[in-house]
Design a protein around this motif. Structure first.
Motif, short mmCIF file in Angstrom:
data_model
loop_
_atom_site.label_atom_id
_atom_site.label_comp_id
_atom_site.label_asym_id
_atom_site.label_seq_id
_atom_site.Cartn_x
_atom_site.Cartn_y
_atom_site.Cartn_z
N VAL A 1 -16.08 -20.92 -32.89
CA VAL A 1 -17.38 -20.93 -34.00
C VAL A 1 -17.42 -22.79 -34.23
O VAL A 1 -16.79 -23.14 -34.23
N ASN A 2 -18.07 -23.21 -35.34
CA ASN A 2 -18.59 -24.55 -35.92
C ASN A 2 -18.85 -24.01 -37.79
O ASN A 2 -19.33 -23.14 -37.58
N VAL A 3 -19.38 -25.53 -37.68
CA VAL A 3 -19.34 -25.43 -39.06
C VAL A 3 -21.23 -26.96 -39.34
O VAL A 3 -20.04 -28.04 -39.44
N HIS A 4 -21.91 -26.29 -39.40
CA HIS A 4 -23.53 -27.14 -39.76
C HIS A 4 -23.41 -27.02 -41.54
O HIS A 4 -24.37 -25.94 -41.38
N TYR A 5 -23.08 -27.93 -41.78
CA TYR A 5 -22.50 -29.01 -42.12
C TYR A 5 -21.22 -29.68 -43.43
O TYR A 5 -21.77 -28.81 -44.06
N ILE A 6 -21.03 -29.79 -43.35
CA ILE A 6 -20.40 -30.47 -44.51
C ILE A 6 -21.41 -31.57 -44.97
O ILE A 6 -21.85 -32.03 -44.22
N PRO A 7 -21.80 -31.75 -46.48
CA PRO A 7 -22.59 -31.90 -47.39
C PRO A 7 -22.31 -33.41 -46.63
O PRO A 7 -21.21 -33.98 -47.21
N VAL A 8 -23.17 -34.13 -46.36
CA VAL A 8 -22.64 -35.69 -45.98
C VAL A 8 -22.48 -36.27 -47.28
O VAL A 8 -21.57 -37.04 -47.33
N MET B 1 -12.88 -20.72 -23.05
CA MET B 1 -13.91 -21.41 -24.26
C MET B 1 -14.75 -20.79 -24.79
O MET B 1 -15.78 -21.79 -23.57
N ILE B 2 -15.66 -20.59 -24.70
CA ILE B 2 -17.15 -20.30 -25.87
C ILE B 2 -17.52 -21.12 -26.89
O ILE B 2 -17.00 -20.95 -27.76
N PRO B 3 -18.49 -22.06 -26.56
CA PRO B 3 -18.89 -23.42 -27.64
C PRO B 3 -19.60 -22.94 -28.12
O PRO B 3 -20.42 -21.25 -27.85
N TYR B 4 -20.44 -23.42 -29.27
CA TYR B 4 -21.24 -23.39 -30.48
C TYR B 4 -22.65 -23.42 -29.74
O TYR B 4 -23.54 -22.99 -29.76
N GLY B 5 -22.44 -24.94 -28.68
CA GLY B 5 -23.24 -24.97 -28.04
C GLY B 5 -23.94 -25.74 -26.36
O GLY B 5 -22.55 -26.12 -26.48
N VAL C 1 -18.46 -12.48 -28.16
CA VAL C 1 -18.24 -13.29 -30.14
C VAL C 1 -18.87 -12.36 -30.79
O VAL C 1 -18.23 -11.93 -31.78
N ILE C 2 -20.04 -10.80 -30.74
CA ILE C 2 -19.91 -9.84 -31.83
C ILE C 2 -18.84 -9.28 -31.76
O ILE C 2 -18.68 -9.21 -32.68
N LEU C 3 -18.02 -9.05 -30.55
CA LEU C 3 -17.27 -8.58 -30.54
C LEU C 3 -16.02 -8.86 -31.92
O LEU C 3 -15.01 -8.59 -33.04
N SER C 4 -15.74 -10.05 -31.86
CA SER C 4 -14.24 -10.85 -32.12
C SER C 4 -15.06 -10.55 -33.88
O SER C 4 -14.33 -11.22 -34.15
N MET D 1 -11.76 -16.24 -34.62
CA MET D 1 -12.47 -16.47 -33.63
C MET D 1 -12.30 -17.70 -32.94
O MET D 1 -12.67 -17.30 -31.31
N LEU D 2 -11.55 -18.64 -33.29
CA LEU D 2 -11.04 -19.94 -32.24
C LEU D 2 -10.16 -19.12 -31.24
O LEU D 2 -10.02 -19.50 -30.17
N GLN D 3 -8.98 -18.48 -32.43
CA GLN D 3 -7.92 -17.88 -31.61
C GLN D 3 -8.95 -16.60 -30.08
O GLN D 3 -8.10 -16.43 -29.33
#
Ligand SMILES: *Cc1c(COP(=O)(O)O)cnc(C)c1O
Length: 386
Positions: free
Chosen positions: A327-334, A1-5, A377-380, A320-322
């Motif tokens: 990838v991740n989501v930044h952010y859910i509004p607090v 798995m490639i993480p987002y950071g 990542v780009i290809l996916s 992307m996860l598959q």
């Protein structure tokens, strides 16, 4: 798995930590003040208070500015919950200013509108906490002007942004704020494991933050109350503080990491440019950069807009996860967090931040991401959008 950071740990980093482990002090030794001095010199600021994490730094920053019950603190909804929680710890009320639809930072237009309204209602904030989202500075010149006009204080949440610049100067110099906060969590630009710092040019604020960092205890004779001569008083607790100290082990890692901060940020710029180039033809929105900012590129956030690509963010996220790309989501509004809804916040408060939340995805970007991995990542992503 490639993480987002993720962090990058070198042999020098490991050697620096091991040297502390073999020394007399694991904590409260000589390395924390050295680390503070190096961060101060790098950022062009006078005082640095290193703490156990950026959440603590935000907390003692609010305390030092006198935030308490009855006070109001405003921040961006597009941030990690810690930016807002810090004010709640102090018993203050929190409110949110919607984001700029292009930079995803606090919108200075919305800020001014909200201030105008708050002045009429006699509900002005004591402190505003702009968050330098993804490492790109907020419009600090404008926020600083509004601070003078409306009489509020400023804490920059620069958790993403060490190594970034604004108007050619390092983020963290506090030219347009009272206090700036950095995070050294492993996904951020440099790491100390857990760790953070509060920066300021105001000695009184720095002294107060040092006190709050360590139980409210001092051994400064000038601050201590006079007690009988036949008693030993080598320290006194003069206020209520916390144990928010950074260890020498963490500081040693930080001392070693900061040597590479520019290299880290340059690599992130290289990767961001490569994404920009590769996505020229893709029906997505790429992260926009203001001309007077130099981002640390903590995040590379794209927007998947249904009207542009006929795909939903969630579909792309899952595809992307598959492909083993986290990838991740930044952010859910607090304020959409259940805890905040319990406090009375309702959906719809910040429409731009809510729309952004439904469209954004953070792609992997970090120092050790190879070009081959980035090409995957780009290809996916290209396939996920087909
Ligand atoms: C990471 C982060 C924090 C909290 O940092 P810690 O060091 O994990 O406490 C606060 N604000 C923002 C914007 C962050 O990204």
């Amino acid at each position: 798995m490639i993480p987002y950071g993720r962090q990058d740990i070198s042999q020098d980093d490991i050697d620096a930590v091991v040297a502390v482990l073999r020394s007399d002090w694991l904590t409260q030794g000589p390395v924390v003040p050295k680390f503070e001095a190096v961060i101060g010199a790098y950022s062009g600021v006078e005082h640095v208070v290193a703490v156990s994490n950026a959440t603590c730094a935000l907390h003692i920053a609010c305390m030092a500015l006198g935030v308490g019950s009855g006070d109001r603190v405003w921040t961006s909804p597009n941030t990690f919950v810690a930016s807002a929680n810090a004010a709640l710890y102090c018993g203050a009320e929190v409110d949110f200013v919607d984001i700029d639809p292009h930079t995803y930072n606090m919108s200075v237009i919305c800020l001014e509108e909200k201030l105008l309204k708050a002045r009429i209602e006699n509900r002005l904030p004591k402190v505003v906490i702009p968050v330098h989202f993804a490492g790109q500075s907020c419009e600090m010149l404008v926020i600083h002007r509004l601070a003078k006009q409306y009489g509020f204080l400023i804490i920059e949440d620069a958790s993403h942004a060490i190594g970034g610049r604004y108007e050619g100067s390092p983020i963290g110099n506090c030219q347009y704020s009272d206090i700036t906060v950095f995070s050294f969590h492993p996904v951020k630009i440099i790491t100390t494991g857990e760790g953070g710092a509060a920066l300021t040019n105001n000695k009184e604020l720095a002294d107060r933050m040092r006190l709050y960092r360590s139980h409210g205890i001092t051994n400064n004779k000038n601050l201590m109350e006079l007690r009988p001569d036949n008693e030993i008083w080598n320290y006194q607790q003069i206020d209520l503080g916390f144990n928010f100290r950074m260890t020498d082990i963490q500081a040693a890692l930080g001392m070693s990491q900061i040597l590479r901060v520019d290299e880290f940020v340059q690599r992130r710029h290289f990767l961001a440019k490569r994404y920009n180039q590769a996505f020229k033809q893709l029906p997505i929105i790429k992260p926009l950069q203001d001309l007077n900012t130099y981002s640390s590129w903590h995040l590379y956030s794209i927007r998947v807009c249904e009207h542009l690509c006929q795909k939903m963010q969630k579909q792309v996220y899952e595809l992307m996860l598959q492909s083993e790309i986290a990838v991740n989501v930044h952010y859910i509004p607090v304020y959409r967090q259940p805890y905040y809804e319990q406090l009375g916040f309702k959906p719809g408060l910040c429409p731009e931040a809510e729309l952004y939340h439904r469209e954004t995805l953070s792609l992997p970007i970090y120092y050790s991401l190879t070009e081959e991995q980035q090409d995957r990542v780009i290809l996916s992503l290209t396939r996920a959008l087909e």
